[in-house]
Enzyme design. Sequence first.
Site: not given
Length: 394
Positions: A35, A133, A262, A335
């Site tokens: 998965k 679940r 930053y 980023m």
Amino acid sequence: MSDAWIDIDLDAIANNYREITQHLSPGARVMSVVKADAYGLGAVPVARTLQKLGCQAFAVTTAEEGLILREHGVEGIILVLGPVSSEQMAEALEGDLQLTLSDFYMLRKWEAVAAELGKEAKVHLKLETGMGRTGFFEKDWELLAGLLKESPHITPVGVYTHLARAAQRDQSYTRQQVECFQRGVKVLEEHGFTGLWKHVCNSAAFLDYPEWHYDFIRTGTLLIGHFPATAFAGKLKLQDPWVAKARIVSLRRVPKGTFVGYQSIYRTKAETQLAVIPVGYADGFGVQPHFVPQGVWDFIKIVIKNFLALCGIYRGQETVTLQGHKIPVAGKIGMQLTVLDVGDLSCETGDEVVLPLRRTQANPRLLRQYWSEKRLIAKRNIKEGFLQSYPEYP
């Protein structure tokens, strides 16, 4: 060549699979969980590798994941662990996927769709025993058995549950879950549903409970070279097939007192070298999942860490590895660009650094970049007359 990528070692996957199969109880088989794109390693190449080793069963979360495997030639059982909508049923059945039946709404819808298509839907019944679940609760098992008899296009081939605490040392909850599961199997057998494949063991339960290996064990964590908890370390000889890397794209020397990044939260304490690597939080670097504190002391540590950060003292600061040395990130992770304080270490632009990325949080572009470049290398080798397999990846 890219400046940021993920190295995948399929031989390590093969090693881990062999280690697992050597510890299977008689009669049990491995259902390889691939998965989330095989936990970020690439579901198609991983499944193909395992198939060559004899693996006959795979598990994914969504029908889309299963269909991708089918489209790329993966054979055998492909079980979809998550819910599948009636809109996805036609494709799932055409792709010969086995589905998890976990509620009565699915049962009604799937029977209608399968009848309309004139298809047989092979399903694994999910019993809710304590994960909370999905799955049929114990009070509904008699009703489930009765409705299955009235659903001629739904064919149960397996039954399973999901263990919530198998990696914990206290075994009482896990044993309660399995006892509940066994009661469910008995109810189904009393109604004529015999010979169903049974599977309850995830990676942790596989290691601790050989008596519950049943027909399949579902393992993903061990395949990717990780133990489900530190207590299991050393039980198998695992290899890590996954390494995230980047190249230094900029390097310069700066004086003492230089602010970096930053909010200027980082200031150099001496003359040093600052290196830039082309990764950031858009690539999953520095991104961590939110964990609920496991007790008072755990909570206190989180509070202390945040208080120190407020004072400009960063504990557990993100680091990378360069030439075997741990190198701290200077300031905030950007980023797509991040600055490292490499001190006086002898290095240059183009040198590789190893990144501590979490597999499932890494940007898929890094993996695609790796397989794309492997394909180009294979093409070149074939053109030049070298015999080498031609990797493919969607």
